[in-house]
Motif scaffolding. Structure first.
Motif: not given
Length: 316
Positions: A137-160
């Motif tokens: 949320g706090w990074l959103a303006p910076l990500l929106a300012a990039a041509p194609a900002g990406r949020v990459v979430t590192t999960g875990s196979f244990t979540a399955k």
């Protein structure tokens, strides 16, 4: 969900150049996060290590600079367990845009007792899920300012292997550390998919991608002194496990591809090729609890209430 067809060939050893781009890696001072940062630094991008300990961050920065000529690496203090500090961390980046954030940092407790942050949230859920949600949320303006900002979430196979109890998100009842960890990662991954759906609905240019590293062992991880020191005995002990698992350098590949590959689309899940636990990064189907859009939407509302922040409102 995005199609499973047609990603272009990807060479984990020959990454595309990314000069002029800015990437933030949470927990970039150690473990998988360190190798994500090191590999991204090799593309010519500016990489910011987000972590609590300045000394460890400096050690990681020095290690990366020793291995990557001309690496642009710096550190910003980041404590995901302290929700009140995250706005200042985002401001401290001092950037006009952010091309990607890799939400990698995490806490895994092996045994009781249940621990809470000063906000009264269970520590693993707070760090792995709530902190990253608020940070986005706090990074959103910076990500929106990039041509194609990406949020990459590192999960875990244990979540399955777990389910999410919306009435007990923070494991106040029947606390089991490993299960609580897996649930926190499931929450994080569900929020990553839901973020992309909400970004698409809002017409935003940013996208959200979910990855998991498979099975990663220290004994199979290359040495990076002083960040990571591996003895000969440890290396020999890890050889049998290498038939099934991998080191943390390889475990970083899905997140690195999710940041850099132009064929990656929002809402996708990337993980290791061989049984989902080792090998080069490939696109995976989104199934089971991870595909439950109703659960993800309810989790989003609950998380926004707990953090006092809805990231989508700040992407506008």
């Amino acid at each position: 969900m995005a199609s499973l067809r047609g990603p272009a060939p990807w060479d984990v050893r020959r990454l595309p150049r990314a000069e002029g781009k800015n990437f933030l890696v949470t927990g970039g001072n150690a473990g998988i996060g360190y190798f994500v940062a090191e590999q991204l630094a090799g593309t010519g991008a500016t990489v910011v290590l987000g972590c609590r300990d300045g000394g460890r961050a400096e050690a990681a920065r020095a290690s990366i600079r020793a291995r990557v000529a001309g690496a642009r690496v710096r550190h910003v203090r980041l404590d995901l367990a302290d929700l009140s500090s995250l706005r200042a961390s985002a401001d401290a980046l001092g950037l006009d845009r952010l091309d990607a954030v890799v939400c990698n940092a995490g806490v895994l407790l092996d045994e009781p007792p249940r621990r809470e942050t000063r906000d009264g949230n269970e520590l693993m859920f707070a760090t792995n899920h709530l902190g990253h949600f608020a940070l986005i949320g706090w990074l959103a303006p910076l990500l929106a300012a990039a041509p194609a900002g990406r949020v990459v979430t590192t999960g875990s196979f244990t979540a399955k292997s777990v389910s999410l109890d919306l009435d007990d998100l923070q494991s106040a009842r029947d606390y089991r550390p490993k299960r609580a960890y897996s649930r926190s990662k499931l929450a994080q991954m569900l929020a990553g998919f839901e973020l992309d759906r909400r970004l698409r609905a809002a017409g935003a240019t940013a996208l959200s991608v979910v990855t998991h590293p498979g099975g990663a062992l220290d004994s199979l991880t290359p040495a990076r002194p002083p960040v990571r020191v591996r003895t000969g005995a440890e290396r020999l002990r890890g050889l049998p496990a290498g038939l099934l698992l991998q080191g943390k350098e390889a475990a970083a590949w899905p997140a690195v591809r999710a940041v850099l590959d132009p064929s990656v689309r929002g809402g996708q899940l990337w993980g290791p090729r061989i049984l989902g636990i080792r090998g080069r990064p490939v696109l995976e189907p989104v199934r089971g609890h991870l595909a439950d859009t109703a659960l993800a939407a309810r989790l989003w509302v609950a998380t926004a209430r707990l953090t006092g922040l809805d990231p989508i409102a700040r992407f506008g």
